[in-house]
Design an enzyme around this catalytic site. Structure first.
Site, PDB file in Angstrom:
ATOM      1  N   TYR A   1       0.846  -1.013   0.076  1.00 49.71           N
ATOM      2  CA  TYR A   1       0.065  -0.008  -0.073  1.00 49.71           C
ATOM      3  C   TYR A   1       0.820   1.105  -0.020  1.00 49.71           C
ATOM      4  CZ  TYR A   1      -4.566   2.010   0.800  1.00 49.71           C
ATOM      5  OH  TYR A   1      -5.813   2.749   0.581  1.00 49.71           O
TER       6      TYR A   1
ATOM      7  N   LYS B   1      -3.868   8.035   3.379  1.00 51.05           N
ATOM      8  CA  LYS B   1      -5.105   7.951   4.330  1.00 51.05           C
ATOM      9  C   LYS B   1      -5.070   8.082   5.645  1.00 51.05           C
ATOM     10  CE  LYS B   1      -7.685   5.608   1.022  1.00 51.05           C
ATOM     11  NZ  LYS B   1      -8.933   6.357   0.581  1.00 51.05           N
TER      12      LYS B   1
END
Length: 256
Positions: free
Chosen positions: A155, A162
């Site tokens: 990720y 995020k």
């Protein structure tokens, strides 16, 4: 029977595929009585095609959340279509390929900046563009995150993006509470959407749910997350703001 969004006017971003959480949030919102306007970038025609699968027609507006002119023009377009807004769904995220897939240590700042701008700062930009459309009674802003407490495989810089999104939501909740505008996020488990498929090695990340999630998790079913979004748009959570509601099968609560 009336729906929980009867009379609500909702703007939804990120409807790219029928498999996306945004599409299911839009579909459920209409089923619960909402009027919708959708935004899309960079291919509004793709969203227009997917929007035909909604229960009722919904106008699609081109909106690049990094483009100041697009944001400045949004108020007039929405006001002309719906008169105002009671809710906003932020389902926007992007990172260049060199910011994903195990390249964390080598990603240049330019790519990190793009990920932060599109995936986190845009929550503030979109909310402020929609703020003049919100009534005196307030409204609800709901975004989508992927639990930023952890460092996920593959990720990479979307993780810090995020985390920035989650912090941005809390600060918006702080500053917009006086307007009775609630700002919350839904932290969903992995879904086989277009955004997920763009992450190299996504299957490795998603595989964590196979053995750690207390509730069975179906990557092909975005509806549970969509239901979470619709619930937060409704008046059923009148005093909930700055919150992250996990719709992830319970994995966030389970250790190694």
């Amino acid at each position: 029977m009336s729906g929980i969004l009867d009379g609500k006017r909702i703007l939804v971003t990120g409807v790219l595929m029928e498999s996306s959480i945004a599409f299911h949030a839009a579909k459920l919102a209409q089923e619960q009585g909402a009027e919708l306007i959708l935004t899309a970038f960079p291919r509004p025609t793709l969203t227009e095609r997917i929007a035909r699968k909604l229960p009722r027609p919904a106008r699609v507006v081109e909106l690049d959340v990094t483009n100041a002119e697009h944001l400045a023009g949004l108020e007039d377009v929405v006001r002309g279509e719906l008169g105002g807004l009671d809710g906003v769904v932020h389902s926007i995220g992007f990172a260049p390929q060199d910011a994903l897939g195990g390249n964390f240590l080598n990603t240049p700042f330019e790519s990190v900046a793009t990920a932060m701008h599109v995936s986190a700062f845009s929550l503030k930009s979109l909310t402020m563009a929609c703020l003049p459309l919100m009534p005196e009674e307030g409204g609800s802003v709901v975004g989508l995150t992927f639990d930023a407490k952890f460092a996920w495989p593959q990720y990479d810089w979307m993780g810090p993006a995020k985390a920035a999104l989650e912090a941005t939501s809390r600060y918006l909740a702080r500053d917009l509470g006086k307007r009775n505008i609630r700002c919350n996020l839904v932290s969903a488990g992995p879904i086989g959407s277009m955004a997920a498929k763009s992450i190299p090695g996504f299957a490795e990340l998603a595989g964590v749910w196979d053995h750690r999630s207390p509730l069975a998790w179906d990557m092909s079913d975005p509806e549970p997350a969509g239901r979470g979004v619709v619930a937060l748009l409704s008046d059923w959570f009148p005093k909930t703001t700055g919150e992250i509601v996990h719709v992830d099968g319970g994995l966030h609560a389970i250790g190694a």
